[in-house]
Design a protein around this motif. Sequence first.
Motif, short mmCIF file in Angstrom:
data_model
loop_
_atom_site.label_atom_id
_atom_site.label_comp_id
_atom_site.label_asym_id
_atom_site.label_seq_id
_atom_site.Cartn_x
_atom_site.Cartn_y
_atom_site.Cartn_z
N LEU A 14 0.59 4.26 -2.78
CA LEU A 14 0.30 5.65 -2.42
C LEU A 14 1.38 6.60 -2.92
O LEU A 14 1.09 7.72 -3.37
CB LEU A 14 0.12 5.78 -0.90
N ASP A 60 3.21 6.06 -5.58
CA ASP A 60 3.00 6.13 -7.02
C ASP A 60 1.84 7.08 -7.34
O ASP A 60 1.93 7.87 -8.28
CB ASP A 60 2.71 4.72 -7.56
N THR A 61 0.79 7.03 -6.54
CA THR A 61 -0.34 7.94 -6.72
C THR A 61 0.11 9.39 -6.56
O THR A 61 -0.24 10.25 -7.37
CB THR A 61 -1.45 7.63 -5.70
N ALA A 62 0.89 9.65 -5.52
CA ALA A 62 1.37 11.02 -5.27
C ALA A 62 2.20 11.53 -6.45
O ALA A 62 2.07 12.69 -6.86
CB ALA A 62 2.19 11.05 -3.99
N VAL A 104 0.81 -1.23 0.00
CA VAL A 104 0.00 0.00 0.00
C VAL A 104 0.85 1.28 0.00
O VAL A 104 0.57 2.19 -0.80
CB VAL A 104 -1.02 -0.02 1.16
N PRO A 105 1.87 1.41 0.84
CA PRO A 105 2.67 2.65 0.78
C PRO A 105 3.30 2.90 -0.60
O PRO A 105 3.36 4.04 -1.07
CB PRO A 105 3.74 2.45 1.84
N LEU A 145 -8.72 -0.22 0.76
CA LEU A 145 -8.52 0.00 2.19
C LEU A 145 -9.80 -0.17 3.01
O LEU A 145 -9.73 -0.41 4.21
CB LEU A 145 -7.93 1.38 2.44
N GLU A 186 -6.04 5.47 -9.65
CA GLU A 186 -5.27 4.66 -8.71
C GLU A 186 -5.66 4.98 -7.27
O GLU A 186 -5.85 4.08 -6.45
CB GLU A 186 -3.77 4.91 -8.91
N LEU A 187 -5.84 6.26 -6.95
CA LEU A 187 -6.23 6.66 -5.60
C LEU A 187 -7.60 6.10 -5.23
O LEU A 187 -7.79 5.57 -4.13
CB LEU A 187 -6.22 8.18 -5.47
N ILE A 224 -7.23 2.46 -4.50
CA ILE A 224 -6.59 2.23 -3.20
C ILE A 224 -7.58 2.45 -2.07
O ILE A 224 -7.64 1.65 -1.12
CB ILE A 224 -5.35 3.13 -3.03
N VAL A 225 -8.37 3.51 -2.16
CA VAL A 225 -9.37 3.78 -1.12
C VAL A 225 -10.35 2.61 -1.03
O VAL A 225 -10.68 2.14 0.05
CB VAL A 225 -10.10 5.12 -1.37
#
Length: 132
Positions: free
Chosen positions: A34, A36-38, A30-31, A76, A68-69, A72-73
């Motif tokens: 995240l 990669d999303t940033a 996950v990090p 989660l 992607e974000l 991920i949400v």
Amino acid sequence: MITTSTLTDTRRDTTKAKLWTGRVLWALGVPFMLMDTALHLTIPQVVVDASLKAGIPLSMVRPSGILELVSIVLYLVPRTAVIGAILLTGYLGGAVATNLHTEQPFWMPFVFAAFLWGSLYCRDKRVAQIFA
């Protein structure tokens, strides 16, 4: 039909070792996703260069980061984790195709998909039952 009690029971029958393995896999996958999303949302020069090399228009970088974000949400949130994992698997499949196209190492997206699914397998007995 999935009931509230079914959703609450998803972690029962999971050993401590399996639960911790799932958490470690989660912490490895996950990090990175995240980060990669940033990168896709902020579009630094390294992303510009990689996009140009891959032939991806810069106008598509931020929307792919938003996709992607959202994935991920969904991953989660326990109720939607499987949908999120499926969407992230598709996203990472696109990364494999892009890496093959640009002659970059293509195994990394496979590893992160394995981390995400392995984590879900260890933490959610419904997913474990599918693969059993």
